[in-house]
Design a protein around this motif. Structure first.
Motif, mmCIF file in Angstrom:
data_model
loop_
_atom_site.group_PDB
_atom_site.id
_atom_site.type_symbol
_atom_site.label_atom_id
_atom_site.label_comp_id
_atom_site.label_asym_id
_atom_site.label_seq_id
_atom_site.Cartn_x
_atom_site.Cartn_y
_atom_site.Cartn_z
ATOM 1 N N ALA A 24 33.324 34.626 47.840
ATOM 2 C CA ALA A 24 34.792 34.659 47.810
ATOM 3 C C ALA A 24 35.381 33.998 49.044
ATOM 4 N N ALA A 25 34.715 34.157 50.192
ATOM 5 C CA ALA A 25 35.240 33.586 51.438
ATOM 6 C C ALA A 25 35.262 32.067 51.404
ATOM 7 N N ILE A 26 34.399 31.473 50.607
ATOM 8 C CA ILE A 26 34.356 30.009 50.518
ATOM 9 C C ILE A 26 35.674 29.461 49.970
ATOM 10 N N ALA A 27 36.340 30.233 49.131
ATOM 11 C CA ALA A 27 37.613 29.771 48.566
ATOM 12 C C ALA A 27 38.622 29.447 49.659
ATOM 13 N N ALA A 28 38.602 30.224 50.742
ATOM 14 C CA ALA A 28 39.539 29.991 51.841
ATOM 15 C C ALA A 28 39.184 28.748 52.647
ATOM 16 N N GLN A 29 37.955 28.248 52.484
ATOM 17 C CA GLN A 29 37.522 27.066 53.219
ATOM 18 C C GLN A 29 37.793 25.766 52.458
ATOM 19 N N ILE A 30 38.218 25.881 51.221
ATOM 20 C CA ILE A 30 38.562 24.682 50.457
ATOM 21 C C ILE A 30 39.798 24.050 51.087
ATOM 22 N N ASP A 31 39.679 22.783 51.481
ATOM 23 C CA ASP A 31 40.792 22.096 52.136
ATOM 24 C C ASP A 31 40.821 20.639 51.687
ATOM 25 N N ASP A 32 41.479 19.788 52.454
ATOM 26 C CA ASP A 32 41.623 18.385 52.059
ATOM 27 C C ASP A 32 40.285 17.667 51.942
ATOM 28 N N SER A 33 39.265 18.169 52.623
ATOM 29 C CA SER A 33 37.954 17.531 52.519
ATOM 30 C C SER A 33 37.402 17.627 51.100
ATOM 31 N N PHE A 34 37.771 18.678 50.381
ATOM 32 C CA PHE A 34 37.353 18.821 48.985
ATOM 33 C C PHE A 34 37.927 17.689 48.148
ATOM 34 N N ASP A 35 39.242 17.450 48.307
ATOM 35 C CA ASP A 35 39.890 16.364 47.578
ATOM 36 C C ASP A 35 39.312 15.011 47.976
ATOM 37 N N GLU A 36 39.018 14.848 49.257
ATOM 38 C CA GLU A 36 38.454 13.581 49.725
ATOM 39 C C GLU A 36 37.097 13.327 49.075
ATOM 40 N N ALA A 37 36.295 14.382 48.962
ATOM 41 C CA ALA A 37 34.997 14.241 48.315
ATOM 42 C C ALA A 37 35.156 13.895 46.833
ATOM 43 N N VAL A 38 36.107 14.539 46.171
ATOM 44 C CA VAL A 38 36.374 14.228 44.759
ATOM 45 C C VAL A 38 36.754 12.760 44.604
ATOM 46 N N GLU A 39 37.640 12.275 45.449
ATOM 47 C CA GLU A 39 38.077 10.884 45.351
ATOM 48 C C GLU A 39 36.928 9.917 45.614
ATOM 49 N N LYS A 40 36.054 10.264 46.554
ATOM 50 C CA LYS A 40 34.902 9.405 46.832
ATOM 51 C C LYS A 40 34.024 9.254 45.592
ATOM 52 N N LEU A 41 33.781 10.343 44.915
ATOM 53 C CA LEU A 41 32.916 10.269 43.737
ATOM 54 C C LEU A 41 33.604 9.596 42.563
ATOM 55 N N LEU A 42 34.911 9.791 42.438
ATOM 56 C CA LEU A 42 35.627 9.119 41.348
ATOM 57 C C LEU A 42 35.634 7.605 41.536
ATOM 58 N N ALA A 43 35.659 7.164 42.796
ATOM 59 C CA ALA A 43 35.696 5.725 43.081
ATOM 60 C C ALA A 43 34.306 5.097 43.144
#
Length: 211
Positions: A24-43
């Protein structure tokens, strides 16, 4: 004998509760780096290669599998084997995801360095973004739940939390790609899922991929 049985049960419950809290604590660590990783894989034009050692290696293999299930083709490589030639499977346009709690495993940093030399990008999932691995990769993502590991040594809660982060990552990519449940089931003809594919498909909203 009864006291020992109850003691063991209580210890088991405490561990499970601690691991649940770590996830559950990991949810609080989700930040802009998550989106950056998503964009890297999409591209990404090339392949996704996931690496890890020890218990993190098991989580890395799981992540590669679930990324593929959810529409982002990926495969797992044993980092140590990569130093004996299989890093040759990685090249320009590819991306390496390295999973390491401490970020100090030499086989991982050596693999990532060789992959970077060959033109690949890299992401690390680690509890120490200032570690050798964290400083080496293009994007270091904090996934820290070390307090849930017995003795601070046995990677139990931390790897479960990393797995949960990976689950969210796989689903986010699935959603962004618009990867359909038909596609998921098409690649999963085996087992109970394949045997009941039509029934399963009728129970999901194919236009809403999220949980």
């Amino acid at each position: 004998m009864t006291d020992k049985i109850f003691s063991s049960q209580d210890e088991a419950r405490r561990l499970i509760v601690a691991e649940s809290a770590a996830i559950a604590a990991i949810a609080a660590q989700i930040d802009d780096s998550f989106d950056e990783a998503v964009e890297k894989l999409l591209a990404l034009a090339g392949k996704v290669v996931v690496i890890g050692s020890g218990t993190s290696g098991a989580i890395a293999r799981r992540l590669a599998h679930l990324l593929s299930v959810c529409g982002t083709p990926a495969f797992f490589l044993i980092a140590a084997d990569g130093l004996h030639g299989t890093v040759g499977a990685v090249g320009g346009g590819d991306l390496v995801i390295a999973i390491s709690k401490g970020g100090e495993s030499a086989e991982l940093t050596n693999f990532v360095q060789l992959a970077k030399d060959r033109g690949a990008e890299s992401i690390a999932l680690t509890a120490n973004v200032e570690s050798p691995l964290g400083r080496l990769v293009d994007l270091a993502i904090l996934v820290d739940s070390s307090a849930a590991d017995p003795g601070g040594v046995i990677a139990m809660g931390s790897t479960l939390a990393t797995a949960a982060w990976g689950d969210a990552f796989a689903m986010a990519l699935m959603n962004r790609r618009g990867y359909s449940w038909e596609s998921v089931l098409h690649s999963h003809p085996g087992g109970a899922v394949g045997a009941h594919a039509d029934e399963l498909l009728s129970n999901v909203d194919n236009h809403s991929i999220g949980v």
